[in-house]
Design a protein around this motif. Structure first.
Motif, short mmCIF file in Angstrom:
data_model
loop_
_atom_site.label_atom_id
_atom_site.label_comp_id
_atom_site.label_asym_id
_atom_site.label_seq_id
_atom_site.Cartn_x
_atom_site.Cartn_y
_atom_site.Cartn_z
N SER A 1 0.82 -1.21 0.00
CA SER A 1 0.00 0.00 0.00
C SER A 1 0.86 1.26 0.00
O SER A 1 0.59 2.20 -0.75
CB SER A 1 -0.91 -0.02 1.22
N ALA B 1 3.96 1.50 -1.03
CA ALA B 1 4.65 1.57 -2.33
C ALA B 1 3.72 2.09 -3.41
O ALA B 1 4.12 2.89 -4.26
CB ALA B 1 5.21 0.20 -2.69
N ALA B 2 2.46 1.65 -3.39
CA ALA B 2 1.49 2.11 -4.39
C ALA B 2 1.21 3.60 -4.24
O ALA B 2 1.11 4.33 -5.22
CB ALA B 2 0.20 1.31 -4.28
N LEU C 1 3.23 5.88 -2.96
CA LEU C 1 4.42 6.61 -3.41
C LEU C 1 4.51 6.64 -4.93
O LEU C 1 4.81 7.69 -5.52
CB LEU C 1 5.68 5.98 -2.83
N ALA C 2 4.22 5.51 -5.56
CA ALA C 2 4.27 5.46 -7.02
C ALA C 2 3.23 6.39 -7.63
O ALA C 2 3.51 7.08 -8.62
CB ALA C 2 4.05 4.03 -7.49
N MET C 3 2.04 6.43 -7.06
CA MET C 3 1.00 7.30 -7.59
C MET C 3 1.38 8.77 -7.42
O MET C 3 1.16 9.58 -8.32
CB MET C 3 -0.35 7.03 -6.90
N ASN C 4 1.97 9.11 -6.28
CA ASN C 4 2.40 10.49 -6.05
C ASN C 4 3.47 10.90 -7.05
O ASN C 4 3.43 12.01 -7.60
CB ASN C 4 2.91 10.67 -4.63
N VAL C 5 4.42 10.02 -7.31
CA VAL C 5 5.48 10.33 -8.28
C VAL C 5 4.88 10.49 -9.67
O VAL C 5 5.25 11.41 -10.41
CB VAL C 5 6.57 9.23 -8.25
N PHE C 6 3.95 9.62 -10.04
CA PHE C 6 3.32 9.69 -11.35
C PHE C 6 2.57 11.00 -11.53
O PHE C 6 2.70 11.68 -12.56
CB PHE C 6 2.38 8.49 -11.51
#
Length: 53
Positions: free
Chosen positions: A19, A21-22, A24-29
């Motif tokens: 959760s 990691a997801a 963080l990935a969405m924020n970076v995207f």
């Protein structure tokens, strides 16, 4: 939780890590999309202001 190897973690620990990691990935995207669009929007605003002047 963070001291144990991945194979010894419980399902809840793995779900928490997935959760985070997801998120963080969405924020970076999303941030990458906003950084990409910022110059385009600034150029559009400048051309609109130049047309009004």
């Amino acid at each position: 939780m963070f001291a144990k190897p991945l194979s010894q973690r419980s399902k809840l620990d793995k779900a928490i890590l997935a959760s985070v990691a997801a998120m963080l990935a969405m924020n970076v995207f999303v941030m990458a999309q906003q950084m990409d669009r910022a110059p385009v929007l600034a150029a559009a605003d400048q051309s609109a202001a130049a047309q009004q002047a």
